[in-house]
Design an enzyme around this catalytic site. Structure first.
Site, PDB file in Angstrom:
ATOM      1  N   LYS A  14       0.915  -1.284   0.031  1.00  0.00           N
ATOM      2  CA  LYS A  14       0.045  -0.090   0.082  1.00  0.00           C
ATOM      3  C   LYS A  14       0.771   1.465  -0.002  1.00  0.00           C
ATOM      4  CE  LYS A  14      -2.175  -1.003   3.903  1.00  0.00           C
ATOM      5  NZ  LYS A  14      -1.708  -2.469   4.263  1.00  0.00           N
ATOM      6  N   ARG A  89      -9.958   0.561   8.535  1.00  0.00           N
ATOM      7  CA  ARG A  89      -9.638  -0.950   8.838  1.00  0.00           C
ATOM      8  C   ARG A  89     -10.641  -1.515   9.683  1.00  0.00           C
ATOM      9  NH1 ARG A  89      -3.709   0.312   8.754  1.00  0.00           N
ATOM     10  NH2 ARG A  89      -2.442  -1.469   8.736  1.00  0.00           N
ATOM     11  N   ARG A 128      11.285  -6.313   4.741  1.00  0.00           N
ATOM     12  CA  ARG A 128      11.230  -4.700   4.894  1.00  0.00           C
ATOM     13  C   ARG A 128      11.948  -4.409   6.283  1.00  0.00           C
ATOM     14  NH1 ARG A 128       5.261  -2.060   4.519  1.00  0.00           N
ATOM     15  NH2 ARG A 128       5.262  -2.891   6.695  1.00  0.00           N
ATOM     16  N   ARG A 134      11.122  -0.524  11.635  1.00  0.00           N
ATOM     17  CA  ARG A 134       9.857  -0.787  12.281  1.00  0.00           C
ATOM     18  C   ARG A 134       9.953  -1.986  13.177  1.00  0.00           C
ATOM     19  NH1 ARG A 134       4.856   0.256   8.329  1.00  0.00           N
ATOM     20  NH2 ARG A 134       3.717  -0.957  10.072  1.00  0.00           N
ATOM     21  N   ARG A 146      -0.910  -8.985  13.438  1.00  0.00           N
ATOM     22  CA  ARG A 146      -1.255  -8.106  12.399  1.00  0.00           C
ATOM     23  C   ARG A 146      -1.910  -8.710  11.187  1.00  0.00           C
ATOM     24  NH1 ARG A 146       4.080  -5.335  10.796  1.00  0.00           N
ATOM     25  NH2 ARG A 146       2.979  -4.008   9.387  1.00  0.00           N
TER      26      ARG A 146
HETATM   27  P1  AMP Z   1       0.452   0.605   8.834  1.00  0.00           P
HETATM   28  O1  AMP Z   1       1.625   1.607   8.562  1.00  0.00           O
HETATM   29  O2  AMP Z   1      -0.703   0.846   8.099  1.00  0.00           O
HETATM   30  O3  AMP Z   1       0.936  -0.819   8.484  1.00  0.00           O
HETATM   31  O4  AMP Z   1      -0.058   0.630  10.383  1.00  0.00           O
HETATM   32  C1  AMP Z   1       0.721   0.238  11.479  1.00  0.00           C
HETATM   33  C2  AMP Z   1      -0.295  -0.045  12.723  1.00  0.00           C
HETATM   34  O5  AMP Z   1      -0.792   1.235  12.941  1.00  0.00           O
HETATM   35  C3  AMP Z   1      -1.215  -0.984  12.660  1.00  0.00           C
HETATM   36  O6  AMP Z   1      -0.818  -2.272  12.793  1.00  0.00           O
HETATM   37  C4  AMP Z   1      -2.194  -0.539  13.597  1.00  0.00           C
HETATM   38  O7  AMP Z   1      -1.646  -0.715  14.978  1.00  0.00           O
HETATM   39  C5  AMP Z   1      -2.176   0.945  13.387  1.00  0.00           C
HETATM   40  N1  AMP Z   1      -3.082   1.488  12.591  1.00  0.00           N
HETATM   41  C6  AMP Z   1      -2.577   2.056  11.471  1.00  0.00           C
HETATM   42  N2  AMP Z   1      -3.973   2.358  10.624  1.00  0.00           N
HETATM   43  C7  AMP Z   1      -4.934   2.173  11.621  1.00  0.00           C
HETATM   44  C8  AMP Z   1      -6.389   2.393  11.499  1.00  0.00           C
HETATM   45  N3  AMP Z   1      -7.062   2.869  10.551  1.00  0.00           N
HETATM   46  N4  AMP Z   1      -7.221   1.973  12.498  1.00  0.00           N
HETATM   47  C9  AMP Z   1      -6.362   1.075  13.588  1.00  0.00           C
HETATM   48  N5  AMP Z   1      -5.124   1.178  13.739  1.00  0.00           N
HETATM   49  C10 AMP Z   1      -4.438   1.568  12.748  1.00  0.00           C
END
Ligand code: AMP
Length: 190
Positions: A14, A89, A128, A134, A146
């Site tokens: 993404k 999400r 990654r 991260r 996740r």
């Molecule tokens: P990402 O960078 O999209 O992989 O997001 C990393 C982490 O941020 C996720 O594993 C969640 O813990 C949190 N997170 C990101 N976007 C959301 C969302 N829309 N709703 C809830 N938690 C989120």
């Protein structure tokens, strides 16, 4: 306005594909994960709260996430459109996004859902981790959480957009440019 929800499990690509789409269509990129990470880095109250969920591979609560997204939308009144990356999400988040956009006289144009098999996601995330810094990419147990969270809480959001005839599933396997072309094609045929 062109408002794209770029959807998919962790490691689906993404972030990488968002970069391509914002350039091609001059959209504002809203990544809730990036915004949470910026808050963690800045040691804000929101960052501290978000970190406690992110480190476990759980979702940050809807109310917090939705309020943050609303504030980001309001910071960008001149945007030609948005790429929502990692949001919504959950189904309540999707409902909230619909009403936020409706209040601005616009709507989600399309959900592009990147489809990638679970084994490939795990391989990509561990790869990654070598450069992303991260901690949620580096621990196989957090990665599994996740993915489980995605399957249980996030994947149903596809039904929400399918019900509005806005869902397009995109094969997320192949070269980066090949996948970008699939996304352009879906957007250009709107
Ligand atoms: P990402 O960078 O999209 O992989 O997001 C990393 C982490 O941020 C996720 O594993 C969640 O813990 C949190 N997170 C990101 N976007 C959301 C969302 N829309 N709703 C809830 N938690 C989120």
């Amino acid at each position: 306005m062109l408002n794209i929800v770029l959807f998919g499990p962790p490691g689906a690509g993404k972030g990488t594909q968002s970069e391509k789409l914002i350039e091609q269509y001059q959209l504002k990129h809203l990544s809730t994960g990036d915004i949470f990470r910026a808050n963690i880095k800045g040691e804000t109250e929101l960052g501290t709260l978000a970190k406690s969920y992110i480190d476990k591979g759980q979702l940050v609560p809807d109310e917090v996430t939705i309020n943050m997204l609303k504030a980001e939308l309001e910071k960008n009144p001149e945007a030609k459109g948005f790429i929502f990356d990692g949001f919504p999400r959950t189904t309540p988040q999707a409902e909230a996004l619909d009403s936020l956009l409706a209040s601005k006289g616009t709507e989600v144009s399309l959900m592009l859902a990147l489809e990638v098999p679970e084994d490939e996601l795990k391989t990509r995330l561990l790869e990654r981790a070598k450069t992303s810094g991260r901690s949620d990419d580096a621990d196989p147990a957090v990665i599994q959480n996740r993915i489980n969270t995605y399957n249980k809480e996030t994947a149903p959001v596809k039904h929400f957009y399918a019900g509005q005839n806005k869902l397009q599933e995109i094969n997320g396997l192949g070269g980066i440019d090949e996948i970008t072309q699939r996304l352009y094609k879906a957007i250009d045929s709107l």
